[in-house]
Design a protein around this motif. Sequence first.
Motif, PDB file in Angstrom:
ATOM      1  N   TYR A   1     -27.803  14.637 -35.553  1.00  0.00           N
ATOM      2  CA  TYR A   1     -28.910  13.673 -35.675  1.00  0.00           C
ATOM      3  C   TYR A   1     -28.631  12.521 -36.643  1.00  0.00           C
ATOM      4  O   TYR A   1     -29.448  11.616 -36.764  1.00  0.00           O
ATOM      5  CB  TYR A   1     -30.179  14.387 -36.150  1.00  0.00           C
ATOM      6  N   ASP A   2     -27.523  12.579 -37.368  1.00  0.00           N
ATOM      7  CA  ASP A   2     -27.183  11.596 -38.392  1.00  0.00           C
ATOM      8  C   ASP A   2     -28.194  11.562 -39.535  1.00  0.00           C
ATOM      9  O   ASP A   2     -28.388  10.539 -40.186  1.00  0.00           O
ATOM     10  CB  ASP A   2     -27.016  10.192 -37.793  1.00  0.00           C
ATOM     11  N   GLU A   3     -28.858  12.688 -39.758  1.00  0.00           N
ATOM     12  CA  GLU A   3     -29.794  12.830 -40.875  1.00  0.00           C
ATOM     13  C   GLU A   3     -30.110  14.313 -41.073  1.00  0.00           C
ATOM     14  O   GLU A   3     -29.913  15.121 -40.169  1.00  0.00           O
ATOM     15  CB  GLU A   3     -31.099  12.077 -40.617  1.00  0.00           C
ATOM     16  N   TYR A   4     -30.584  14.617 -42.282  1.00  0.00           N
ATOM     17  CA  TYR A   4     -31.078  15.969 -42.527  1.00  0.00           C
ATOM     18  C   TYR A   4     -32.472  16.075 -41.924  1.00  0.00           C
ATOM     19  O   TYR A   4     -33.290  15.168 -42.077  1.00  0.00           O
ATOM     20  CB  TYR A   4     -31.153  16.279 -44.031  1.00  0.00           C
ATOM     21  N   ARG A   5     -32.758  17.182 -41.257  1.00  0.00           N
ATOM     22  CA  ARG A   5     -34.082  17.365 -40.668  1.00  0.00           C
ATOM     23  C   ARG A   5     -34.837  18.536 -41.273  1.00  0.00           C
ATOM     24  O   ARG A   5     -36.034  18.437 -41.491  1.00  0.00           O
ATOM     25  CB  ARG A   5     -33.970  17.554 -39.159  1.00  0.00           C
ATOM     26  N   SER A   6     -34.165  19.640 -41.528  1.00  0.00           N
ATOM     27  CA  SER A   6     -34.878  20.817 -42.037  1.00  0.00           C
ATOM     28  C   SER A   6     -34.684  21.020 -43.533  1.00  0.00           C
ATOM     29  O   SER A   6     -35.557  21.569 -44.195  1.00  0.00           O
ATOM     30  CB  SER A   6     -34.452  22.073 -41.275  1.00  0.00           C
ATOM     31  N   LEU A   7     -33.572  20.579 -44.079  1.00  0.00           N
ATOM     32  CA  LEU A   7     -33.270  20.726 -45.503  1.00  0.00           C
ATOM     33  C   LEU A   7     -32.753  19.395 -46.027  1.00  0.00           C
ATOM     34  O   LEU A   7     -31.862  18.806 -45.437  1.00  0.00           O
ATOM     35  CB  LEU A   7     -32.180  21.792 -45.712  1.00  0.00           C
ATOM     36  N   ASP A   8     -33.306  18.943 -47.125  1.00  0.00           N
ATOM     37  CA  ASP A   8     -32.840  17.700 -47.724  1.00  0.00           C
ATOM     38  C   ASP A   8     -31.764  18.028 -48.756  1.00  0.00           C
ATOM     39  O   ASP A   8     -32.067  18.483 -49.856  1.00  0.00           O
ATOM     40  CB  ASP A   8     -34.004  16.957 -48.375  1.00  0.00           C
ATOM     41  N   LEU A   9     -30.517  17.802 -48.399  1.00  0.00           N
ATOM     42  CA  LEU A   9     -29.390  18.144 -49.263  1.00  0.00           C
ATOM     43  C   LEU A   9     -28.783  16.917 -49.935  1.00  0.00           C
ATOM     44  O   LEU A   9     -27.672  16.987 -50.467  1.00  0.00           O
ATOM     45  CB  LEU A   9     -28.324  18.889 -48.455  1.00  0.00           C
ATOM     46  N   ARG A  10     -29.513  15.812 -49.956  1.00  0.00           N
ATOM     47  CA  ARG A  10     -28.966  14.588 -50.548  1.00  0.00           C
ATOM     48  C   ARG A  10     -28.603  14.740 -52.021  1.00  0.00           C
ATOM     49  O   ARG A  10     -27.668  14.104 -52.494  1.00  0.00           O
ATOM     50  CB  ARG A  10     -29.952  13.428 -50.364  1.00  0.00           C
ATOM     51  N   GLU A  11     -29.309  15.573 -52.763  1.00  0.00           N
ATOM     52  CA  GLU A  11     -29.029  15.748 -54.196  1.00  0.00           C
ATOM     53  C   GLU A  11     -27.644  16.326 -54.469  1.00  0.00           C
ATOM     54  O   GLU A  11     -27.114  16.153 -55.563  1.00  0.00           O
ATOM     55  CB  GLU A  11     -30.091  16.642 -54.847  1.00  0.00           C
ATOM     56  N   VAL A  12     -27.066  17.028 -53.494  1.00  0.00           N
ATOM     57  CA  VAL A  12     -25.732  17.595 -53.677  1.00  0.00           C
ATOM     58  C   VAL A  12     -24.676  16.840 -52.863  1.00  0.00           C
ATOM     59  O   VAL A  12     -23.606  17.344 -52.597  1.00  0.00           O
ATOM     60  CB  VAL A  12     -25.700  19.120 -53.368  1.00  0.00           C
ATOM     61  N   GLY A  13     -24.999  15.597 -52.525  1.00  0.00           N
ATOM     62  CA  GLY A  13     -24.086  14.759 -51.762  1.00  0.00           C
ATOM     63  C   GLY A  13     -22.965  14.182 -52.605  1.00  0.00           C
ATOM     64  O   GLY A  13     -22.956  14.270 -53.837  1.00  0.00           O
ATOM     65  N   TYR A  14     -22.020  13.552 -51.945  1.00  0.00           N
ATOM     66  CA  TYR A  14     -20.846  12.979 -52.602  1.00  0.00           C
ATOM     67  C   TYR A  14     -21.204  11.824 -53.535  1.00  0.00           C
ATOM     68  O   TYR A  14     -20.492  11.550 -54.494  1.00  0.00           O
ATOM     69  CB  TYR A  14     -19.844  12.510 -51.539  1.00  0.00           C
ATOM     70  N   GLU A  15     -22.313  11.163 -53.301  1.00  0.00           N
ATOM     71  CA  GLU A  15     -22.710  10.042 -54.153  1.00  0.00           C
ATOM     72  C   GLU A  15     -22.785  10.450 -55.624  1.00  0.00           C
ATOM     73  O   GLU A  15     -22.468   9.671 -56.516  1.00  0.00           O
ATOM     74  CB  GLU A  15     -24.054   9.455 -53.699  1.00  0.00           C
ATOM     75  N   ARG A  16     -23.228  11.682 -55.893  1.00  0.00           N
ATOM     76  CA  ARG A  16     -23.320  12.122 -57.292  1.00  0.00           C
ATOM     77  C   ARG A  16     -21.949  12.242 -57.939  1.00  0.00           C
ATOM     78  O   ARG A  16     -21.819  12.087 -59.157  1.00  0.00           O
ATOM     79  CB  ARG A  16     -24.094  13.436 -57.401  1.00  0.00           C
ATOM     80  N   ILE A  17     -20.924  12.496 -57.133  1.00  0.00           N
ATOM     81  CA  ILE A  17     -19.560  12.559 -57.648  1.00  0.00           C
ATOM     82  C   ILE A  17     -19.137  11.153 -58.084  1.00  0.00           C
ATOM     83  O   ILE A  17     -18.638  10.960 -59.198  1.00  0.00           O
ATOM     84  CB  ILE A  17     -18.583  13.105 -56.578  1.00  0.00           C
ATOM     85  N   VAL A  18     -19.356  10.154 -57.230  1.00  0.00           N
ATOM     86  CA  VAL A  18     -18.999   8.764 -57.528  1.00  0.00           C
ATOM     87  C   VAL A  18     -19.749   8.279 -58.768  1.00  0.00           C
ATOM     88  O   VAL A  18     -19.183   7.595 -59.619  1.00  0.00           O
ATOM     89  CB  VAL A  18     -19.319   7.855 -56.319  1.00  0.00           C
ATOM     90  N   GLU A  19     -21.024   8.662 -58.888  1.00  0.00           N
ATOM     91  CA  GLU A  19     -21.872   8.219 -60.008  1.00  0.00           C
ATOM     92  C   GLU A  19     -21.721   9.098 -61.253  1.00  0.00           C
ATOM     93  O   GLU A  19     -22.391   8.839 -62.255  1.00  0.00           O
ATOM     94  CB  GLU A  19     -23.333   8.210 -59.559  1.00  0.00           C
ATOM     95  N   ASN A  20     -20.894  10.142 -61.175  1.00  0.00           N
ATOM     96  CA  ASN A  20     -20.729  11.097 -62.274  1.00  0.00           C
ATOM     97  C   ASN A  20     -22.094  11.635 -62.727  1.00  0.00           C
ATOM     98  O   ASN A  20     -22.410  11.670 -63.914  1.00  0.00           O
ATOM     99  CB  ASN A  20     -19.964  10.478 -63.446  1.00  0.00           C
ATOM    100  N   ARG A  21     -22.886  12.038 -61.744  1.00  0.00           N
ATOM    101  CA  ARG A  21     -24.240  12.535 -61.976  1.00  0.00           C
ATOM    102  C   ARG A  21     -24.299  14.011 -61.584  1.00  0.00           C
ATOM    103  O   ARG A  21     -24.556  14.357 -60.442  1.00  0.00           O
ATOM    104  CB  ARG A  21     -25.234  11.715 -61.146  1.00  0.00           C
ATOM    105  N   PRO A  22     -24.043  14.924 -62.532  1.00  0.00           N
ATOM    106  CA  PRO A  22     -24.023  16.346 -62.203  1.00  0.00           C
ATOM    107  C   PRO A  22     -25.381  16.840 -61.690  1.00  0.00           C
ATOM    108  O   PRO A  22     -26.433  16.371 -62.130  1.00  0.00           O
ATOM    109  CB  PRO A  22     -23.694  17.037 -63.526  1.00  0.00           C
TER     110      PRO A  22
END
Length: 180
Positions: free
Chosen positions: A152-173
């Motif tokens: 679907y190109d999106e999360y539908r049942s679980l929002d897993l954005r908080e553990v996405g790769y973006e936090r690695i780039v931003e150094n946001r544990p």
Amino acid sequence: MAGLDVPVEPRKRTLFVIDCAKSPEGTANVNHGRLPLMIDPTGVFCRPEGRFFLTGCAPVEDPAVDWDDFEPRYEEFEDIIWPTLAERSASFEAVKVINQWAGHYDFNRLDHNLVVGRHPEVRNFVFANGFSGHGLQQGPAAGRGVSELIIYDEYRSLDLREVGYERIVENRPFIEKAVI
């Protein structure tokens, strides 16, 4: 292999299967099912495994290891595990190692949590790694999330954005607050 910077590396863990001359429950060679998973404050754990017990610990020194390094760390049993178990129960003073093996954690150096989701620039690259030993617990949710991203190109049942790769780039544990 994709040329992406990911702070995930293999860390070795050795597990031991032991037999007790006398069960910590007080009877020899019986079903140990009533004894629950025990996690000592030192990090040594022990749980029933059929008529035996499965035990291990995080090593004192925990460096990254080569991808093909599966040699058990035998000294962990003698130096760390056995003394800790024997301190908790006299029944663990007389034990015999039946088997042992080593495996790898895919250890996330940033925050010890999974990385799941699409890479922000390489959109056809989807992460599901860095579980740091939580794979059995988090794997089904990560699998569902990855399948939804692909379909679907999106999360539908679980929002897993908080553990996405973006936090690695931003150094946001993503810090887990309820670790036992």
